[in-house]
Design a protein around this motif. Structure first.
Motif, short mmCIF file in Angstrom:
data_model
loop_
_atom_site.label_atom_id
_atom_site.label_comp_id
_atom_site.label_asym_id
_atom_site.label_seq_id
_atom_site.Cartn_x
_atom_site.Cartn_y
_atom_site.Cartn_z
N LYS A 42 11.73 -5.81 1.90
CA LYS A 42 11.31 -6.55 3.10
C LYS A 42 9.79 -6.68 3.13
CE LYS A 42 15.09 -5.19 6.17
NZ LYS A 42 15.43 -4.37 7.35
N ILE A 43 9.11 -5.60 2.75
CA ILE A 43 7.64 -5.61 2.74
C ILE A 43 7.15 -6.63 1.71
CG2 ILE A 43 5.59 -4.25 2.19
CD1 ILE A 43 7.19 -1.81 3.37
N VAL B 128 3.80 3.02 6.11
CA VAL B 128 3.63 2.24 4.89
C VAL B 128 2.17 2.27 4.48
CG1 VAL B 128 3.83 -0.06 3.87
CG2 VAL B 128 5.53 0.72 5.53
N LYS B 129 1.94 2.49 3.21
CA LYS B 129 0.58 2.40 2.68
C LYS B 129 0.61 1.41 1.53
CE LYS B 129 -3.36 4.94 1.06
NZ LYS B 129 -3.97 6.20 0.75
N ILE B 130 -0.31 0.48 1.57
CA ILE B 130 -0.36 -0.55 0.54
C ILE B 130 -1.70 -0.44 -0.18
CG2 ILE B 130 -0.43 -3.05 0.13
CD1 ILE B 130 1.40 -3.23 2.67
N LEU C 45 -6.49 -6.91 6.95
CA LEU C 45 -5.99 -6.87 8.33
C LEU C 45 -4.74 -7.71 8.47
CD1 LEU C 45 -9.32 -7.11 10.36
CD2 LEU C 45 -7.83 -5.12 10.10
N GLU C 46 -4.73 -8.89 7.85
CA GLU C 46 -3.56 -9.76 7.90
C GLU C 46 -2.36 -9.05 7.25
OE1 GLU C 46 -1.97 -14.16 6.50
OE2 GLU C 46 -4.04 -13.61 6.04
N VAL C 47 -2.60 -8.39 6.12
CA VAL C 47 -1.53 -7.67 5.44
C VAL C 47 -0.99 -6.57 6.36
CG1 VAL C 47 -1.01 -6.11 3.51
CG2 VAL C 47 -2.36 -8.18 3.11
N ASN D 76 10.40 -4.57 11.88
CA ASN D 76 11.00 -3.62 12.82
C ASN D 76 11.04 -2.20 12.31
OD1 ASN D 76 11.45 -5.58 14.72
ND2 ASN D 76 13.51 -6.04 13.99
N ASP D 77 11.30 -2.01 11.02
CA ASP D 77 11.47 -0.66 10.48
C ASP D 77 10.15 0.06 10.21
OD1 ASP D 77 14.17 -1.12 10.51
OD2 ASP D 77 14.22 -1.83 8.43
N VAL D 78 9.03 -0.65 10.31
CA VAL D 78 7.74 -0.05 9.95
C VAL D 78 7.06 0.54 11.17
CG1 VAL D 78 5.43 -0.56 9.05
CG2 VAL D 78 7.45 -1.59 7.97
#
Length: 108
Positions: free
Chosen positions: A14-15, A48-50, A67-69, A77-79
């Motif tokens: 989903k991410i 979540v860490k990207i 920031l957009e990311v 919903n799950d984050v």
């Protein structure tokens, strides 16, 4: 008692789908296909860490793109939380682009 286990693979997909809706303003390819996303981590608390990079350290969207990311990933919903870490190690090169991105940009 049964504990609810989250499907991190499903959430990861989903991410990735969200990341594929974010484009580098100078290149008509999404940031995922460009190879700007180095890693996505999801823990049991839905944090979540990207780890991502930019095409150059002086990228005009260096302030706004992370920031957009974060905002788009947080909108899932799950984050619970999302954090973006920018790295230039290793530096981005065109080799990190997907075949699809190279095709789109006429590099194949």
């Amino acid at each position: 008692m049964s504990e609810t286990t989250i499907d991190t693979t499903e959430l990861g997909e989903k991410i990735v789908n969200v990341l594929k809706t974010i484009y580098d303003p100078e290149i008509p390819v999404d940031i995922y296909e460009l190879g700007l996303i180095y890693d996505v981590f999801v823990n049991e608390d839905y944090d979540v860490k990207i780890l991502m990079t930019l095409t150059t350290p002086n990228c005009p969207v260096a302030e706004t793109l992370p920031l957009e990311v974060e905002e788009k990933v947080k909108s899932l919903n799950d984050v619970k939380s999302a954090e973006v870490e920018i790295t230039f190690d290793p530096p981005w090169t065109q080799d990190l682009m997907s075949e699809e991105a190279k095709l789109e940009l006429g590099m194949l």
